[in-house]
Enzyme design. Structure first.
Site, PDB file in Angstrom:
ATOM      1  N   ARG A 122       0.869  -1.184   0.000  1.00  0.00           N
ATOM      2  CA  ARG A 122       0.000   0.000   0.000  1.00  0.00           C
ATOM      3  C   ARG A 122       0.899   1.225   0.000  1.00  0.00           C
ATOM      4  NH1 ARG A 122       2.362   1.958   3.797  1.00  0.00           N
ATOM      5  NH2 ARG A 122       0.885   3.649   3.642  1.00  0.00           N
ATOM      6  N   GLY A 123       0.249   2.396  -0.130  1.00  0.00           N
ATOM      7  CA  GLY A 123       1.025   3.623  -0.305  1.00  0.00           C
ATOM      8  C   GLY A 123       1.129   3.887  -1.801  1.00  0.00           C
ATOM      9  N   ALA A 124       0.810   5.110  -2.219  1.00  0.00           N
ATOM     10  CA  ALA A 124       0.642   5.392  -3.651  1.00  0.00           C
ATOM     11  C   ALA A 124       1.843   4.972  -4.522  1.00  0.00           C
ATOM     12  CB  ALA A 124       0.309   6.872  -3.835  1.00  0.00           C
ATOM     13  N   ASN A 181      -5.301  12.369   0.478  1.00  0.00           N
ATOM     14  CA  ASN A 181      -4.388  11.532   1.263  1.00  0.00           C
ATOM     15  C   ASN A 181      -5.239  10.769   2.273  1.00  0.00           C
ATOM     16  OD1 ASN A 181      -1.671  10.652   1.898  1.00  0.00           O
ATOM     17  ND2 ASN A 181      -1.842  11.801   3.799  1.00  0.00           N
ATOM     18  N   LYS A 182      -4.607   9.951   3.062  1.00  0.00           N
ATOM     19  CA  LYS A 182      -5.302   9.088   4.029  1.00  0.00           C
ATOM     20  C   LYS A 182      -6.345   9.835   4.838  1.00  0.00           C
ATOM     21  CE  LYS A 182      -5.041   5.630   4.376  1.00  0.00           C
ATOM     22  NZ  LYS A 182      -6.051   4.788   3.670  1.00  0.00           N
ATOM     23  N   GLN A 201      -1.938   2.499   9.902  1.00  0.00           N
ATOM     24  CA  GLN A 201      -0.632   2.594   9.216  1.00  0.00           C
ATOM     25  C   GLN A 201       0.386   3.354  10.066  1.00  0.00           C
ATOM     26  OE1 GLN A 201      -3.587   3.193   7.782  1.00  0.00           O
ATOM     27  NE2 GLN A 201      -3.618   2.677   5.622  1.00  0.00           N
ATOM     28  N   ASP A 225      -1.916  10.804  -2.225  1.00  0.00           N
ATOM     29  CA  ASP A 225      -2.360   9.755  -3.150  1.00  0.00           C
ATOM     30  C   ASP A 225      -2.707  10.316  -4.518  1.00  0.00           C
ATOM     31  OD1 ASP A 225      -3.006   8.627  -0.287  1.00  0.00           O
ATOM     32  OD2 ASP A 225      -2.699   6.977  -1.680  1.00  0.00           O
ATOM     33  N   ARG A 280      -7.607  -0.397  -6.762  1.00  0.00           N
ATOM     34  CA  ARG A 280      -7.837   0.713  -5.817  1.00  0.00           C
ATOM     35  C   ARG A 280      -7.986   2.014  -6.622  1.00  0.00           C
ATOM     36  NH1 ARG A 280      -4.256   1.071  -0.611  1.00  0.00           N
ATOM     37  NH2 ARG A 280      -6.164   2.056   0.149  1.00  0.00           N
TER      38      ARG A 280
HETATM   39  O1  MRU Z   1      -4.518   3.191   2.087  1.00  0.00           O
HETATM   40  P1  MRU Z   1      -3.045   3.385   1.977  1.00  0.00           P
HETATM   41  O2  MRU Z   1      -2.278   2.837   3.132  1.00  0.00           O
HETATM   42  O3  MRU Z   1      -2.526   2.917   0.636  1.00  0.00           O
HETATM   43  O4  MRU Z   1      -2.875   4.952   2.007  1.00  0.00           O
HETATM   44  C1  MRU Z   1      -1.587   5.500   1.996  1.00  0.00           C
HETATM   45  C2  MRU Z   1      -1.551   6.980   2.115  1.00  0.00           C
HETATM   46  O5  MRU Z   1      -2.558   7.638   2.231  1.00  0.00           O
HETATM   47  C3  MRU Z   1      -0.195   7.618   1.993  1.00  0.00           C
HETATM   48  O6  MRU Z   1      -0.116   8.759   2.780  1.00  0.00           O
HETATM   49  C4  MRU Z   1       0.046   8.006   0.513  1.00  0.00           C
HETATM   50  O7  MRU Z   1      -0.198   6.912  -0.308  1.00  0.00           O
HETATM   51  C5  MRU Z   1       1.395   8.519   0.292  1.00  0.00           C
HETATM   52  S1  MRU Z   1       2.604   7.259   0.431  1.00  0.00           S
HETATM   53  C6  MRU Z   1       4.121   7.867   0.039  1.00  0.00           C
END
Ligand code: MRU
Length: 350
Positions: free
Chosen positions: A45-47, A248-249, A197, A238, A88
């Site tokens: 996970r994470g963009a 973002n999250k 996270q 994201d 996603r």
């Molecule tokens: O749902 P996730 O864990 O994929 O969400 C991640 C985030 O929101 C991060 O802050 C974002 O992807 C940036 S990661 C460098």
């Protein structure tokens, strides 16, 4: 260095982030369907990490498509991209990576490149994207570190670290770079309900790197800001719209509003691949809705009663007016973002 994901001859190896911090397990994902599943279930996970995993999944699918017929490979390739693209919806890096693989494939097919060579070029491209992402994070770190004062306490939300990227991290990359430059930095990590996270991943990463980290629940951020304990906020992204609105999250928006109220600079660190200049504002960013169970349960334990309504948007949008700067690998964008982001996306350094 933490290894988030890696291409191997057996398939894509990824640390299973669902199990951290208690178990450090590195399963191999041997088919593109397995990679798609891993993205959807948040093994990875994470963009930026999702983007690189998607590219590797596409390369894996094309390698495994057992055909010598070019038209058949075209059909299989389209299907692979569609399946991975449906995992996603919010992180634009997923679509950016698939598009890059599609373009490469189309170009090679146009040139009538032999299928074996096309497959090899797709693998090489996915590996290049992996290396480029780490490079971008290092560059972002160098630019962003300048914004972090010596002795600063930085609040972050979610995990925008090595685990969310091919390595080093975006927001945590900035913090790492400041620490590597000899600055004393400490971090407050929001736990980041419901997927945790912050508690599970950010705290784990920073602790490994011996960067002092204080874990707080999400509702404590305002308290610490008001007391003067937080000097700045750095988060990842994201998807960033042309006007600088940032998805973002979930919970990021609340942190940004609290930061503004308390006169604390709120920074976003993200690679150029997270920009989506095709959309004018954050209103057009699709927000993923995840399963109710993430909210009602912690692991196997149910916290909430049956028979109630549950909402679980995984992301929110922070309007550009709350954002002091957007840190990219090409430099730091300042408001008005419409112009500064366009300049950086076009290749200028800022
Ligand atoms: O749902 P996730 O864990 O994929 O969400 C991640 C985030 O929101 C991060 O802050 C974002 O992807 C940036 S990661 C460098």
């Amino acid at each position: 260095m933490i290894k988030t994901l890696e291409w191997t001859d057996e398939g894509v190896v990824m640390i299973d982030q669902r199990l951290l911090p208690t178990e450090e397990v590195y399963p191999v994902f041997k088919t593109y369907e397995e990679v798609a599943w891993a993205i959807k279930e948040m093994v990875v996970r994470g963009a930026p990490a999702i983007g690189v995993a998607a590219a590797m999944g596409v390369a894996l699918g094309a390698s495994d498509a057992k055909t010598d017929d070019a038209d058949e490979l075209d059909r299989a390739f389209g299907q692979i991209c569609d399946v991975i693209g449906s995992t996603r919806p919010t992180a634009v890096n997923l679509f950016w990576a698939i598009e890059r693989m599609r373009k490469l494939y189309a170009g090679l097919r146009n040139e009538k490149t032999p299928l074996g060579e096309i497959r090899a070029r797709l693998i090489a491209e996915a590996n290049r994207m992996h290396a480029e992402d780490i490079e971008a994070n290092r560059a972002m770190g160098a630019h962003g570190a300048e914004l972090i004062p010596d002795g600063a306490t930085v609040l972050t939300h979610c995990n925008a670290g090595a685990l969310a990227t091919a390595g080093y991290g975006t927001a945590l990359g900035v913090i790492r770079a400041a620490a590597e430059a000899g600055k004393h930095v400490a971090v407050f990590a929001d736990e980041t309900r419901p997927f945790l996270q912050g508690a599970r991943l950010t705290a784990w990463e920073l602790n490994k790197d011996k960067i002092p980290v204080t874990l707080i629940t999400d509702n404590m951020a305002g308290h610490f800001m008001k007391r003067g304990d937080i000097d700045c906020v750095v988060v990842g992204a994201d998807r960033i719209a042309a006007n600088g609105d940032v998805a973002n999250k979930i919970g990021t928006y609340s942190v940004a509003v609290l930061a503004k109220e308390n006169d604390i600079p709120f920074y976003v660190a993200a690679p150029i691949s997270t920009l989506d200049l095709n959309i004018a504002s954050g209103d057009q960013i699709p927000i993923e809705e995840r399963s109710e169970r993430e909210v009602t349960h912690v692991k196997e334990v149910r916290l909430a009663p049956d028979g109630i309504n549950i909402a679980n948007p995984a992301f929110d949008v922070t309007p550009n007016r709350y954002i002091a700067a957007i840190i990219t690998e090409r430099g730091v964008a300042r408001p008005p973002y419409q112009e500064s982001l366009k300049r950086l996306a076009a290749g200028a350094s800022g």
